[in-house]
Design a protein around this motif. Structure first.
Motif, PDB file in Angstrom:
ATOM      1  N   ILE A 105       0.735  -1.062   0.097  1.00 32.32           N
ATOM      2  CA  ILE A 105       0.064  -0.066  -0.163  1.00 32.32           C
ATOM      3  C   ILE A 105       0.973   1.214   0.044  1.00 32.32           C
ATOM      4  O   ILE A 105       1.688   1.334   0.742  1.00 32.32           O
ATOM      5  CB  ILE A 105      -1.029   0.140   1.110  1.00 32.32           C
ATOM      6  N   THR A 107       1.564   5.249  -0.181  1.00 31.40           N
ATOM      7  CA  THR A 107       1.283   6.443   0.185  1.00 31.40           C
ATOM      8  C   THR A 107       2.320   7.666  -0.145  1.00 31.40           C
ATOM      9  O   THR A 107       3.416   6.955  -0.085  1.00 31.40           O
ATOM     10  CB  THR A 107       0.636   6.956   1.654  1.00 31.40           C
ATOM     11  N   HIS A 301       2.863  -1.403   4.267  1.00 31.72           N
ATOM     12  CA  HIS A 301       2.714   0.172   3.931  1.00 31.72           C
ATOM     13  C   HIS A 301       4.002   0.702   3.672  1.00 31.72           C
ATOM     14  O   HIS A 301       4.911   0.837   4.529  1.00 31.72           O
ATOM     15  CB  HIS A 301       2.078   0.730   4.972  1.00 31.72           C
ATOM     16  N   HIS A 303       5.388   4.645   2.658  1.00 30.54           N
ATOM     17  CA  HIS A 303       5.197   6.049   2.442  1.00 30.54           C
ATOM     18  C   HIS A 303       6.481   6.848   2.171  1.00 30.54           C
ATOM     19  O   HIS A 303       7.630   6.426   2.399  1.00 30.54           O
ATOM     20  CB  HIS A 303       4.940   6.747   3.843  1.00 30.54           C
ATOM     21  N   PHE A 358       1.283   6.164  12.304  1.00 34.46           N
ATOM     22  CA  PHE A 358       0.794   4.547  11.670  1.00 34.46           C
ATOM     23  C   PHE A 358       0.583   3.646  12.679  1.00 34.46           C
ATOM     24  O   PHE A 358      -0.719   3.013  12.350  1.00 34.46           O
ATOM     25  CB  PHE A 358       1.961   3.972  11.053  1.00 34.46           C
ATOM     26  N   LYS A 363      -2.348   3.169   9.127  1.00 36.77           N
ATOM     27  CA  LYS A 363      -1.836   3.725   8.097  1.00 36.77           C
ATOM     28  C   LYS A 363      -0.965   4.931   7.826  1.00 36.77           C
ATOM     29  O   LYS A 363      -1.171   5.398   9.012  1.00 36.77           O
ATOM     30  CB  LYS A 363      -2.974   3.756   7.104  1.00 36.77           C
ATOM     31  N   ASP A 366      -2.205  10.114   4.127  1.00 35.37           N
ATOM     32  CA  ASP A 366      -2.175   9.993   2.830  1.00 35.37           C
ATOM     33  C   ASP A 366      -2.623  11.207   1.888  1.00 35.37           C
ATOM     34  O   ASP A 366      -3.733  11.429   1.193  1.00 35.37           O
ATOM     35  CB  ASP A 366      -3.399   8.887   2.314  1.00 35.37           C
ATOM     36  N   PRO A 370      -4.149   6.551  -0.950  1.00 32.23           N
ATOM     37  CA  PRO A 370      -3.172   5.480  -1.001  1.00 32.23           C
ATOM     38  C   PRO A 370      -3.548   4.484  -2.467  1.00 32.23           C
ATOM     39  O   PRO A 370      -4.597   4.596  -2.917  1.00 32.23           O
ATOM     40  CB  PRO A 370      -3.863   4.397  -0.079  1.00 32.23           C
ATOM     41  N   THR A 372      -2.795   0.746  -3.945  1.00 31.21           N
ATOM     42  CA  THR A 372      -2.470  -0.678  -3.676  1.00 31.21           C
ATOM     43  C   THR A 372      -1.772  -1.337  -4.730  1.00 31.21           C
ATOM     44  O   THR A 372      -2.319  -1.271  -5.785  1.00 31.21           O
ATOM     45  CB  THR A 372      -3.925  -1.511  -3.257  1.00 31.21           C
TER      46      THR A 372
END
Length: 404
Positions: A105, A107, A301, A303, A358, A363, A366, A370, A372
């Motif tokens: 995922i 972001t 995740h 970032h 997080f 998460k 964003d 986000p 995927t």
């Protein structure tokens, strides 16, 4: 930059993360199915590593010694295919219905346009990252990995760099790898972990000792209080990450920017669902638990932030044309090294706050995303690379059998 008020309380973990909050040591013992999965994973990893090494040694390496430009290009292309084949094999083991299915995922903050980072098919579905597949990749690794059987020599054949205690940064082939890429007019990518190791129960005290020696001021927790093991010894210098070691990053940036001034630096922060605040990811996810026990993170995740380097004078070498990487590093003053150390530490304080966010929300922020990204084998090209690995292993087995 802090994302939460110091008086706020953590919200419950996301529903998909709740089943994974039990540490590995508290889970039931492995069953017959888990043993079978572990054997399959071990055989797959061993076969993949051997297959890649055989392609390197018996195809790519001999081509390097033929003094022709065409054979050198073919050698580089073979190395690239071998490197991709290893990545594809790992993706196959992380695909839906496989040993450890998961996804990414993505972001990003306002500095990154995810629409330009991800690759989509005709249906608009995300199928990968928009990276140049012909780029050279240099990963900076710990020196002890040089001596891992089969894998260590393979890393060296890939021109990966080894940096750490007892192996000074000036001895690394980073500058040579960059020069090769620029000479061949091919893209170049470098991956570096400034912390040097995992955030774990046995590495955080060492990180704190490093910070104490450097005179770093302790940080206060913003969201979740203090873990019991720090009540008597004070708060940790970083709550969720290790103190960065800036020497390697500074050397890499100065070497790279002296030859490729338009290079871009991306800062990637990684979060794993199911790990509680102040927890250590290795207590919840390992290779054995992910692929052997079938308990992977529901998603990984990532970032992304694009880092503006214009304001950091110590990483912009001037008049260094023709100088070696060692000379570029030796020209640094004590003040410039201190300036960059402080700049890096501030970036890691921001990453520390990102991890607080997080753990509270499940998460990352964003502002952009986000998105995927599914994990798996994509099309016939990936499949043929896996076939090449299988063929290499089979040929090696037949050769050994014929000798014995």
């Amino acid at each position: 930059m802090a994302f939460e008020d110091s008086k706020s309380q953590p919200s419950p973990p996301p529903p998909h993360a709740r089943p994974l909050l039990t540490p590995i040591r508290s889970r039931p013992g492995p069953g017959i199915k888990d043993v079978f999965r572990t054997v399959i994973f071990a055989l797959s990893m061993t076969g993949t590593t051997i297959g890649v090494f055989l392609i390197q040694v018996f195809i790519a390496l001999p081509l390097r010694f033929i003094p022709l430009a065409a054979t050198h290009r073919l050698s580089r292309e073979t190395m690239r295919i071998a490197r991709e084949a290893f990545g594809i094999s790992m993706a196959a083991m992380s695909a839906p219905g496989s040993l450890g299915p998961t996804s990414f995922i993505l972001t990003a903050d306002e500095s990154v346009d995810l629409g330009k980072v991800v690759e989509r098919n005709e249906k608009g579905e995300v199928i990968g990252l928009r990276l140049n597949k012909n780029s050279r990749l240099c990963i900076v690794l710990a020196p002890f990995l040089r001596w891992v059987p089969i894998a260590g020599p393979g890393y060296r054949l890939f021109d990966f760099a080894f940096v750490g205690k007892g192996w000074p940064i000036q001895k690394s082939p980073i500058g040579k790898a960059i020069q090769k890429a620029l000479k061949d007019d091919s893209p170049f990518a470098m991956m570096l972990f400034p912390e040097g190791t995992l955030f774990a129960s046995d590495t955080q005290p060492t990180s704190d000792a490093f910070a104490r020696k450097a005179g770093v001021v302790r940080r206060r927790s913003t969201c979740f209080g203090v873990r019991p093991d720090f009540l008597h010894g004070g708060q940790p210098f970083m709550r969720n990450v290790l103190q960065p070691r800036s020497t390697g990053l500074l050397f890499c940036l100065r070497t790279l920017l002296s030859q490729a001034p338009d290079a871009t630096l991306y800062d990637i922060t990684i979060g794993y669902p199911g790990v509680p605040a102040r927890g250590y990811a290795e207590d919840y996810y390992t290779l054995a638990s992910t692929f052997g026990r079938g308990v992977p993170p529901p998603a990984v995740h990532l970032h992304l932030r694009s880092v503006d380097l214009e304001g950091v004078s110590s990483i912009h070498p001037q008049n260094f044309t023709g100088k070696s990487s060692k000379q570029i590093d030796n020209d640094l003053t004590v003040e410039e090294r201190a300036e960059f150390q402080e700049w890096t530490r501030k970036r890691w304080m921001e990453k520390d706050d990102l991890m607080d966010y997080f753990y509270q929300h499940g998460k990352f922020p964003d502002e952009n995303g986000p998105v995927t990204l599914p994990v798996g084998v994509r099309g016939w090209g990936d499949a043929m690379r896996l076939v090449a690995l299988v063929v290499a292993v089979m040929c090696a087995w037949l050769a050994v059998k014929a000798v014995w």
